[in-house]
Design an enzyme around this catalytic site. Structure first.
Site, mmCIF file in Angstrom:
data_model
loop_
_atom_site.group_PDB
_atom_site.id
_atom_site.type_symbol
_atom_site.label_atom_id
_atom_site.label_comp_id
_atom_site.label_asym_id
_atom_site.label_seq_id
_atom_site.Cartn_x
_atom_site.Cartn_y
_atom_site.Cartn_z
ATOM 1 N N SER A 67 28.578 -53.771 -35.087
ATOM 2 C CA SER A 67 28.365 -55.123 -35.596
ATOM 3 C C SER A 67 28.296 -56.114 -34.439
ATOM 4 C CB SER A 67 29.509 -55.505 -36.553
ATOM 5 O OG SER A 67 29.300 -56.785 -37.099
ATOM 6 N N ASP A 68 27.487 -57.156 -34.617
ATOM 7 C CA ASP A 68 27.400 -58.211 -33.603
ATOM 8 C C ASP A 68 27.088 -59.518 -34.307
ATOM 9 O OD1 ASP A 68 27.270 -58.524 -30.501
ATOM 10 O OD2 ASP A 68 25.646 -59.768 -31.282
ATOM 11 N N GLN A 69 27.625 -60.610 -33.783
ATOM 12 C CA GLN A 69 27.467 -61.899 -34.462
ATOM 13 C C GLN A 69 27.202 -63.040 -33.495
ATOM 14 O OE1 GLN A 69 30.900 -64.172 -36.272
ATOM 15 N NE2 GLN A 69 29.882 -63.566 -38.165
#
Length: 200
Positions: A67-69
């Site tokens: 995941s990356d944000q």
């Protein structure tokens, strides 16, 4: 089922624990630099996939979550501020504005060549904020390792006017509704693997 979270984030670990499924967590050592002319959605998706695939090579029989944000406001990308001054500048810019959080999510299994990925969006409308309010908030919470300079699971909620999105977990970096859907697409029913929390 063997499950690994490709992250060292305590926030993502806490969110994943909600599913009551045992998992490992390993920090992926990847280059997170932006690419010229890459859109924010393309960037978070690329990094989420890279994280999942990097750990999949180490854990080929595991399902691996990456995941990356990043956040965006008025066309400007907002990452982790790193210090008080940058965080203050971010929050001043976001005052009375709508901020969109872009979360790239990937589920990978190296041994079966399975790969699911998407970008989940979540919008936050910020209250009009004064410099005094921002400084008090930052001194208390010190959210310098958080995209957008706040912790929604903590005092950051005091900064918001409204929230818009299908899954509030997205705001903390791991959209569980989307993740459960990815497992379903791979014919995995997570309910078959859920355990009482004291068994983990």
């Amino acid at each position: 089922m063997k499950l690994t979270l490709a992250s060292s984030s305590e926030y993502r670990k806490t969110i994943l624990k909600k599913l009551c499924i045992p998992f490992d967590a390993i920090s992926p050592e990847i280059d997170e630099s932006a690419i010229n002319n890459e859109s924010i959605n393309d960037q978070v998706l690329r990094l989420a996939i890279n994280k999942a695939q990097a750990i999949s090579k180490l854990k080929p029989t595991h399902y691996v979550i990456g995941s990356d944000q990043l956040a965006s406001c008025n066309g400007q990308t907002l990452g982790k501020p790193g210090n008080f001054q940058k965080a203050k500048s971010q929050l001043l810019m976001m005052s009375d504005q709508t901020v969109t959080f872009h979360t790239g999510l990937c589920l990978a299994n190296h041994s079966t060549n399975q790969l699911e990925f998407l970008v989940e969006l979540f919008e936050v409308k910020f209250k009009p904020l004064t410099e005094k309010q921002i400084s008090i908030y930052l001194n208390i919470e010190q959210p310098y390792n958080c995209a957008g300079s706040f912790k929604s699971e903590g005092l950051g909620i005091a900064l918001f006017d409204s929230l818009s999105g299908r899954d509030p977990n997205t705001l903390m970096g791991l959209p569980l509704i989307a993740l459960i859907g990815m497992f379903k697409n791979l014919s995995v029913d997570l309910f078959d693997y859920m355990q009482n929390s004291d068994m983990q």
